[in-house]
Design a protein around this motif. Structure first.
Motif, PDB file in Angstrom:
ATOM      1  N   VAL B  66       0.840  -1.206   0.000  1.00  0.00           N
ATOM      2  CA  VAL B  66       0.000   0.000   0.000  1.00  0.00           C
ATOM      3  C   VAL B  66       0.869   1.248   0.000  1.00  0.00           C
ATOM      4  O   VAL B  66       0.592   2.228  -0.705  1.00  0.00           O
ATOM      5  CB  VAL B  66      -0.960   0.003   1.212  1.00  0.00           C
ATOM      6  CG1 VAL B  66      -1.832   1.246   1.215  1.00  0.00           C
ATOM      7  CG2 VAL B  66      -1.815  -1.253   1.210  1.00  0.00           C
ATOM      8  N   ALA B  67       1.965   1.207   0.783  1.00  0.00           N
ATOM      9  CA  ALA B  67       2.879   2.345   0.841  1.00  0.00           C
ATOM     10  C   ALA B  67       3.454   2.641  -0.536  1.00  0.00           C
ATOM     11  O   ALA B  67       3.566   3.806  -0.945  1.00  0.00           O
ATOM     12  CB  ALA B  67       4.001   2.053   1.843  1.00  0.00           C
ATOM     13  N   ALA B  68       3.772   1.593  -1.249  1.00  0.00           N
ATOM     14  CA  ALA B  68       4.319   1.765  -2.596  1.00  0.00           C
ATOM     15  C   ALA B  68       3.272   2.381  -3.519  1.00  0.00           C
ATOM     16  O   ALA B  68       3.558   3.279  -4.311  1.00  0.00           O
ATOM     17  CB  ALA B  68       4.791   0.419  -3.143  1.00  0.00           C
ATOM     18  N   LEU B  69       2.041   1.896  -3.395  1.00  0.00           N
ATOM     19  CA  LEU B  69       0.944   2.427  -4.216  1.00  0.00           C
ATOM     20  C   LEU B  69       0.791   3.929  -4.025  1.00  0.00           C
ATOM     21  O   LEU B  69       0.608   4.680  -4.975  1.00  0.00           O
ATOM     22  CB  LEU B  69      -0.369   1.744  -3.820  1.00  0.00           C
ATOM     23  CG  LEU B  69      -0.802   0.504  -4.610  1.00  0.00           C
ATOM     24  CD1 LEU B  69      -2.178   0.065  -4.141  1.00  0.00           C
ATOM     25  CD2 LEU B  69      -0.790   0.763  -6.099  1.00  0.00           C
ATOM     26  N   GLY B  70       0.828   4.357  -2.727  1.00  0.00           N
ATOM     27  CA  GLY B  70       0.612   5.766  -2.428  1.00  0.00           C
ATOM     28  C   GLY B  70       1.899   6.572  -2.494  1.00  0.00           C
ATOM     29  O   GLY B  70       1.879   7.751  -2.190  1.00  0.00           O
ATOM     30  N   ARG B  71       3.020   5.915  -2.879  1.00  0.00           N
ATOM     31  CA  ARG B  71       4.332   6.571  -2.937  1.00  0.00           C
ATOM     32  C   ARG B  71       4.674   7.213  -1.586  1.00  0.00           C
ATOM     33  O   ARG B  71       5.090   8.369  -1.507  1.00  0.00           O
ATOM     34  CB  ARG B  71       4.351   7.631  -4.047  1.00  0.00           C
ATOM     35  CG  ARG B  71       4.123   7.035  -5.438  1.00  0.00           C
ATOM     36  CD  ARG B  71       3.841   8.133  -6.431  1.00  0.00           C
ATOM     37  NE  ARG B  71       4.948   9.089  -6.493  1.00  0.00           N
ATOM     38  CZ  ARG B  71       6.038   8.924  -7.233  1.00  0.00           C
ATOM     39  NH1 ARG B  71       6.156   7.874  -7.997  1.00  0.00           N
ATOM     40  NH2 ARG B  71       6.996   9.820  -7.224  1.00  0.00           N
TER      41      ARG B  71
END
Lengths: 141, 314
Positions: B66-71
């Motif tokens: 999720v962190a990667a998705l939201g940068r």
């Protein structure tokens, strides 16, 4: 109010109940009835007051219901025969009622003037109003 | 955003409001009471929903995917408050349940209202009042544009002239005040958080009181309106009203405290002196809703700031 067309042998309060009894008889019969036939069927019913009605009282109540546009009548020989008038308002109300039967939510969007009364609520009402205002509602029958 | 805050917003504030609902409904001016209780219910529902969302989200952004998705940078996010996985799962479940319940309620109530509006249009005649030839005493309003009032001949017969004026004034007050909107909003709030149910029930009572007070102003005599309500209720009970409402609220669910039903409470309120505005009670409700709002907004802002800081520069 239409109750000016009264008859003296029926207490004013009881009329609503008598009208209801007569309407029941006519609904159940499902065909136009003469005042005499209505009276016979009333006599066979369980209602004590309704059993003692005179012919002229039955005629008076039927006439009143006709004036109120609750009953239709047609002349048969020398007297009138009466049948419930399937009036638009009544039909619509019955349709609405049938519809409401199914769902608590439909009931919730309508605002009833008075909610259902439990026996203890009724007793409480009599106590609240009993002192000066007489009996709340009076007896319908 | 941690456990105490969630408990405050989803449990404690609604509980506190619950204890104020009854006294406000019983004692304060019903128009103010309706506005305040509806507003409090909606505000508290929104705050508890926001709290659940924030906690769930705070846990979600720790998941690398999720962190990667939201940068978002996991290192920065880890500097924020810790959220236990168990708590996040619980809040996630509660949030899902609240949203489902709200959606289901909105759908059901929306459909019921649409049907009522259709019926209001379909009722015969053009007048506001429709009299049905029914010996059973009954009267109700159908919300719509315009709304309609349905009264049975049985109800008209059981009232005198003043009583009929009072009845119509009461029903007209429901229509002009759009009371269905208040009760529906409060019920929607209660669907998302069951602890708000007493507030919704109180609103359903205060709109009746609101209409009663309007009727009392039109008639000019509170006692006469009280007597009319009593008379109508007794007539409806004994006049063979079709029991299509028997299975509804009051009959199926026993009153929580076994106390008197709405009709005697309305009558008693009309026999008492006119209600005043109760500043302390009203201020207490406003304070609860405000406190919840400030807490929730603060928590949301913290979250927002954290995410802003953690976002990788583009």
């Amino acid at each position: 109010m239409l109750s000016a067309v009264g008859s003296s042998d029926v207490p004013r309060r009881a009329r609503g109940a008598l009208e209801a009894a007569i309407m029941d008889v006519l609904w159940q019969a499902g065909r136009p009835l003469s005042p005499g036939q209505v009276r016979e069927l009333l006599a066979a019913s369980g209602d004590a007051t309704a059993r003692q009605l005179s012919y002229s009282t039955v005629v008076t109540i039927l006439t009143r219901l006709h004036v109120k546009k609750v009953l239709a009548r047609k002349r048969v020989g020398r007297s009138f025969h009466y049948a419930p008038l399937a009036d638009e308002a009544g039909l619509e109300a019955r349709r609405l009622t049938a519809l409401l039967d199914g769902s608590a939510d439909r009931e919730a969007v309508l605002s009833r003037f008075v909610a259902d009364l439990s026996d203890s609520d009724e007793e409480l009402l009599r106590r609240l109003l009993g002192s000066a205002g007489g009996r709340p509602g009076g007896d319908a029958r | 955003m941690t456990l105490p805050l969630v408990v405050c917003l989803t449990v404690l504030f609604p509980l506190a409001s619950m204890f104020l609902a009854r006294p406000i409904a019983a004692r304060t001016d019903p128009r103010w009471g309706t506005w305040l209780l509806t507003g409090a219910a909606v505000a508290l529902a929104a705050c508890s929903g926001l709290a659940l969302t924030l906690v769930t989200f705070a846990a979600l952004v720790r998941v690398p995917f999720v962190a990667a998705l939201g940068r978002w940078s996991p290192a920065v996010i880890d500097r924020g408050d810790t959220t236990s996985a168990v708590l996040a799962i619980v809040t996630g479940l509660l949030l899902g349940m609240a949203l489902t319940a709200a959606a289901r309620f909105a759908l059901r109530r929306g459909r019921a209202l649409a049907e009522a509006f259709r019926h209001a249009r379909g009722l015969p005649g053009r007048g506001q009042v429709v009299v049905t030839s029914d010996a059973a005493a009954d009267a109700y309003t159908v919300p719509g544009r315009p709304g309609r009032i349905v009264v049975s001949t049985g109800m008209l017969d059981s009232l005198d002239d003043v009583g009929r004026v009072a009845l119509l004034a009461h029903e007209r007050a429901h229509l002009s005040g759009q009371h269905y909107a208040f009760t529906s909003a409060a019920r929607l709030a209660a669907a998302t958080n069951p602890l708000l149910r007493p507030l919704a029930e109180a609103v359903e009572f205060t709109v009746e009181r609101w209409a009663d007070e309007c009727a009392a102003r039109v008639v000019g005599d509170r006692r006469l309106v009280a007597e009319t309500i009593a008379r109508a209720a007794v007539a409806a009970k004994h006049g063979g009203r079709r029991r299509w409402s028997a299975a509804m609220l009051g009959a199926v669910f026993p009153r929580p405290d076994g106390g008197p039903g709405p009709v005697p409470r309305r009558v008693a309120a009309l026999l008492a002196p006119p209600p005043r505005r109760r500043w302390i009670l009203q201020a207490a409700v406003v304070a609860i809703a405000l406190a919840a709002g400030v807490l929730a907004v603060e928590a949301a802002r913290d979250m927002h700031e954290l995410l802003e800081t953690a976002r990788y520069p583009r």
